[in-house]
Design an enzyme around this catalytic site. Structure first.
Site, PDB file in Angstrom:
ATOM      1  N   SER A 205      41.797  36.332  34.093  1.00 48.53           N
ATOM      2  CA  SER A 205      41.667  36.607  35.522  1.00 48.53           C
ATOM      3  C   SER A 205      42.950  36.290  36.290  1.00 48.53           C
ATOM      4  O   SER A 205      43.991  36.884  36.043  1.00 48.53           O
ATOM      5  CB  SER A 205      40.471  35.818  36.070  1.00 48.53           C
ATOM      6  OG  SER A 205      40.138  36.215  37.367  1.00 48.53           O
TER       7      SER A 205
ATOM      8  N   ASP B 254      43.237  40.561  41.561  1.00 43.97           N
ATOM      9  CA  ASP B 254      43.793  39.606  40.609  1.00 43.97           C
ATOM     10  C   ASP B 254      43.998  40.313  39.274  1.00 43.97           C
ATOM     11  O   ASP B 254      43.838  41.527  39.177  1.00 43.97           O
ATOM     12  CB  ASP B 254      42.888  38.378  40.476  1.00 43.97           C
ATOM     13  CG  ASP B 254      41.487  38.733  39.998  1.00 43.97           C
ATOM     14  OD1 ASP B 254      41.109  39.914  40.115  1.00 43.97           O
ATOM     15  OD2 ASP B 254      40.766  37.846  39.517  1.00 43.97           O
TER      16      ASP B 254
ATOM     17  N   ASP C 238      42.457  40.721  36.465  1.00 42.76           N
ATOM     18  CA  ASP C 238      41.431  41.574  35.857  1.00 42.76           C
ATOM     19  C   ASP C 238      40.646  42.362  36.888  1.00 42.76           C
ATOM     20  O   ASP C 238      39.668  43.033  36.556  1.00 42.76           O
ATOM     21  CB  ASP C 238      40.489  40.755  34.973  1.00 42.76           C
ATOM     22  CG  ASP C 238      39.611  39.794  35.758  1.00 42.76           C
ATOM     23  OD1 ASP C 238      39.999  39.409  36.882  1.00 42.76           O
ATOM     24  OD2 ASP C 238      38.533  39.425  35.251  1.00 42.76           O
TER      25      ASP C 238
ATOM     26  N   ASP D  47      38.574  41.698  39.314  1.00 42.58           N
ATOM     27  CA  ASP D  47      37.186  41.460  39.688  1.00 42.58           C
ATOM     28  C   ASP D  47      37.084  40.805  41.060  1.00 42.58           C
ATOM     29  O   ASP D  47      35.996  40.493  41.525  1.00 42.58           O
ATOM     30  CB  ASP D  47      36.451  40.624  38.632  1.00 42.58           C
ATOM     31  CG  ASP D  47      36.973  39.196  38.505  1.00 42.58           C
ATOM     32  OD1 ASP D  47      38.036  38.890  39.083  1.00 42.58           O
ATOM     33  OD2 ASP D  47      36.312  38.392  37.818  1.00 42.58           O
TER      34      ASP D  47
END
EC number: 5.4.2.10
Length: 449
Positions: free
Chosen positions: A103, A240, A242, A244
């Site tokens: 992340s 960010d 990833d 999400d």
């Protein structure tokens, strides 16, 4: 023994904490546990995605090897956002999904998380079962029983189409800067915004495997703010590594955080009779200003512990349609099974375009109280709950603030730190109390003490 799974899967320094061997074992254990919750008699199938970290390549190989050797067919999705993997777990009728990402953490870190059938995050109980079987599960498939490995070349197209089709209205006429954090959103978020009609300037869109989250993305908004002002954009959206989570910047350079985004989206859904049970789900970290704004609007607030997985559990239990975290993990459950930064950003922009109001003005639906967050490192976070001195100091601070603020002190679920959060009527007051409590935590819990 410390639990291997944190609030968002297993994370650590790739190659040292998260090794190829551990990843292989996790995959084999997951292959034994997760298909049990799938369809009996059906050959297990899993989808695997990753963010662009260099370590993701060898970790992906370990996951694929573990799953296939345990008799699971594997569909490699390539580099994709975490929510895309969740979406495609359901879209491709997989028994479970696997995402390799850390992340917002720096490039040397990586992580692994699993999605159950339908694309939902695993419960603590299922993660514990996977952990119990580590090193015990046996990858015993042979001959025709070994899993087959294929690549899905349409995964990006499927996800972009899903995003665009979810919007209540188009984004024509909006100039938008999107910061992809040199992560999984690169090439995907800009294209999705363009197809929805926006004029797009992309930054942080050149991942090289080592620059993910480096001076960019939702945890470092300086580059986005500068680009929004430079290009005279209507808004900026930051993701960010990833993708999400989502944070935003208005045309005047002001930050619009996850709480403000949720306030805007909650009112949009409320007016459209699409806010299920007129309820918004948040965590204990959400600003008191959000709670006051929702109360004034007649919207009920349900509060959970920190972690979007707990938000999701509450949403599913109460059949709610919107929830999230101040950090920008926001779940639109009518369109996604997990936090989706691209989906969130596009729906926020749709609200801006539909109302014809500047984002900074729209964000004023809530009055954000000054909030200070101090991260205390170098301490034993496991002793926070048992320290009488810390409990007494927190109680004293709460008494001092009364109804005009609040205190939250908690160990991080993903990092070796203790977070001290204070809200008050002024920034100076919040800072003073937070610093005082942080000093107590350091003194009481120092590893070197």
């Amino acid at each position: 023994m410390t639990r291997l799974f944190g609030t968002d899967g297993v994370r650590g320094l790739a190659g040292r904490d998260l090794t190829a061997g551990l990843t292989l074992e996790l995959a084999i254990a997951a292959a034994e546990v997760l298909p049990e919750r799938g369809i009996p008699g059906k050959r297990p199938r899993a989808v695997v995605g990753r963010d662009p970290r260099a370590s993701g390549e060898f970790l992906e190989a370990a996951v694929v090897a573990g799953l296939a050797s345990a008799g699971v067919d594997v569909i490699r999705l390539g580099v994709l956002p975490t929510p895309a993997v969740a979406f495609l777990t359901g879209e491709l009728d997989a028994d479970f999904g696997v995402m390799l990402s850390a992340s917002h953490n720096p490039a040397p870190d990586n992580g692994i998380k699993f999605f159950a059938r339908g694309g939902h995050k695993l419960s603590d109980e299922v993660e514990d079962e996977i952990e119990r079987r580590l090193g015990r599960a046996v990858a015993g498939a042979t001959g025709r029983d070994v899993g087959r490995v294929t690549d899905d070349t349409d995964s990006v197209e499927r996800y972009i189409t899903h995003l665009v089709n979810s919007l209540p209205n188009r984004l024509d006429g909006l100039k938008v800067v999107v910061d992809c954090a040199n992560g999984a959103a690169a090439g995907i978020a800009p294209e999705a915004l363009r197809r929805a009609g926006a004029d797009v300037i992309a930054i942080g869109d050149k991942p090289d495997g080592f620059n993910i989250n480096e001076g960019c993305g939702s945890t470092n908004l300086d580059a986005l703010r500068a680009a929004v002002l430079e290009h005279g954009a209507d808004a900026g959206i930051a993701h960010d590594g990833d993708a999400d989570r989502c944070q935003a910047v208005a045309a005047d350079g002001s930050v619009v955080d996850g709480d403000q985004i949720m306030a805007v989206l909650a009112l949009e859904l409320y007016e459209a009779n699409a806010l299920h049970n007129n309820t918004l789900v948040v965590t204990v970290m959400s600003n008191l200003g959000l709670k006051l704004a929702m109360k004034e609007a007649g919207i009920t607030l349900v509060e959970t512990q920190v972690g979007d997985r707990y938000v999701l559990e509450a949403m599913r239990a109460g059949s709610y349609s919107l929830g999230g975290e101040q950090s920008g993990h926001i779940i639109l459950l009518d369109h996604a099974t997990t936090g989706d930064g691209l989906l969130t950003g596009m729906h926020l922009l749709a609200a801006v375009n539909r109302r014809g109001v500047a984002l900074a003005e729209l964000a004023k639906v809530m009055n954000r109280l000054p909030q200070v967050l101090v991260n205390v490192s170098g301490v034993d976070k496991t002793r926070v709950a048992t320290s009488e001195r810390i409990a007494a100091e927190v109680a004293a601070a709460e008494a001092e603030l009364g109804d005009s603020g609040r205190v939250l002190l908690r160990p991080s679920g993903t990092e070796p730190i203790v977070r001290v959060m204070v809200e008050a009527t002024s920034q100076d007051r919040a800072q003073a109390i937070a610093d005082r409590l942080a000093d107590v935590v350091r003194d009481e819990l120092s590893i070197n003490a």
